[in-house]
Motif scaffolding. Sequence first.
Motif, short mmCIF file in Angstrom:
data_model
loop_
_atom_site.label_atom_id
_atom_site.label_comp_id
_atom_site.label_asym_id
_atom_site.label_seq_id
_atom_site.Cartn_x
_atom_site.Cartn_y
_atom_site.Cartn_z
N UNK A 66 -4.77 9.35 18.36
CA UNK A 66 -5.71 9.16 17.27
C UNK A 66 -5.07 9.56 15.94
N UNK A 67 -5.18 8.68 14.96
CA UNK A 67 -4.77 8.96 13.59
C UNK A 67 -6.02 9.24 12.78
N UNK A 68 -5.95 10.26 11.93
CA UNK A 68 -7.01 10.52 10.96
C UNK A 68 -6.45 10.09 9.61
N UNK A 69 -7.15 9.19 8.93
CA UNK A 69 -6.71 8.69 7.63
C UNK A 69 -7.77 9.06 6.59
N UNK A 70 -7.50 10.13 5.85
CA UNK A 70 -8.43 10.60 4.83
C UNK A 70 -7.98 10.02 3.49
N UNK A 71 -8.82 9.18 2.91
CA UNK A 71 -8.44 8.43 1.71
C UNK A 71 -7.71 7.18 2.16
N UNK A 72 -8.39 6.37 2.97
CA UNK A 72 -7.76 5.21 3.62
C UNK A 72 -7.44 4.08 2.65
N UNK A 73 -7.97 4.14 1.43
CA UNK A 73 -7.71 3.11 0.44
C UNK A 73 -8.09 1.76 1.02
N UNK A 74 -7.18 0.81 1.14
CA UNK A 74 -7.50 -0.52 1.66
C UNK A 74 -6.98 -0.72 3.08
N UNK A 75 -6.51 0.37 3.70
CA UNK A 75 -6.08 0.32 5.09
C UNK A 75 -4.60 0.11 5.32
N UNK A 76 -3.81 0.09 4.25
CA UNK A 76 -2.40 -0.22 4.43
C UNK A 76 -1.65 0.82 5.26
N UNK A 77 -2.10 2.08 5.27
CA UNK A 77 -1.43 3.11 6.07
C UNK A 77 -1.93 3.15 7.51
N UNK A 78 -3.14 2.70 7.76
CA UNK A 78 -3.67 2.74 9.12
C UNK A 78 -3.26 1.52 9.95
N UNK A 79 -2.97 0.40 9.30
CA UNK A 79 -2.66 -0.83 10.02
C UNK A 79 -1.43 -0.72 10.93
N UNK A 80 -0.33 -0.08 10.50
CA UNK A 80 0.82 0.00 11.40
C UNK A 80 0.49 0.71 12.72
N UNK A 81 -0.19 1.86 12.66
CA UNK A 81 -0.49 2.58 13.90
C UNK A 81 -1.55 1.87 14.73
N UNK A 85 -1.48 0.22 18.85
CA UNK A 85 -2.40 0.63 19.91
C UNK A 85 -3.10 1.96 19.68
N UNK A 86 -2.86 2.59 18.56
CA UNK A 86 -3.51 3.85 18.25
C UNK A 86 -4.97 3.60 17.86
N UNK A 87 -5.83 4.61 18.08
CA UNK A 87 -7.16 4.62 17.50
C UNK A 87 -7.05 5.28 16.13
N UNK A 88 -7.93 4.88 15.21
CA UNK A 88 -7.89 5.41 13.85
C UNK A 88 -9.30 5.79 13.42
N UNK A 89 -9.43 6.97 12.84
CA UNK A 89 -10.66 7.40 12.19
C UNK A 89 -10.34 7.46 10.71
#
Length: 191
Positions: A66-81, A85-89
């Motif tokens: 699980x990745x926690x993305x605080x201040x996800x903006x438009x998702x550019x940092x969460x998309x790679x993980x 196959x990672x889950x993202x909050x």
Amino acid sequence: MFLVHATSSAARTTAPFDCAPRGWNYSVVYPAYDPRFSKGHAVDRCGYGFIESLRAVRVHAARRPLMIDVGANVGQSLLPLASLGWDVLAFEPSPHNAEVINKNVGLNAGLADRVQLVDGVASNVSGTLTLHVPVNGREDNAALVASAAAAAKSPSRPLQVKSVTLDDVFVQRGLDPSRVHYIKIDTQGHE
């Protein structure tokens, strides 16, 4: 489970950029209000902010990291993980940015089951805060306090947003904190 952030207007974005030729299994769009990114043009920011050593984290269907993305903006940092196959909050208080996250997740098959969006700020207390949103459209430069908004020397409008604690979100969503392998925080100086 992807939670849709309700807003009143459709986000204007760039054309999707296919990251497959760069070794990633996703496409990405960006807000068209950003003068660097014109509507109809694609933007290559594949693997944005990715830390290569995270590829070594094993992904098991029964217990995904699980990745926690605080201040996800438009998702550019969460998309790679998420694409690995990672889950993202993800926490994002800006309605416009959350719309673009929705668009990015919806653009990529399989990500909707792995990304959960919290439309608010992660904080030490649950309640409401005032987000000062720049009127020039660049919501990625939003600030939580009036003094920070004033220091940006850009006119802003107040927007009430919810604040939540990580503890509350983990309990409400039945998440196991031991699954957290990576936390990214980018909150415009409010870290």
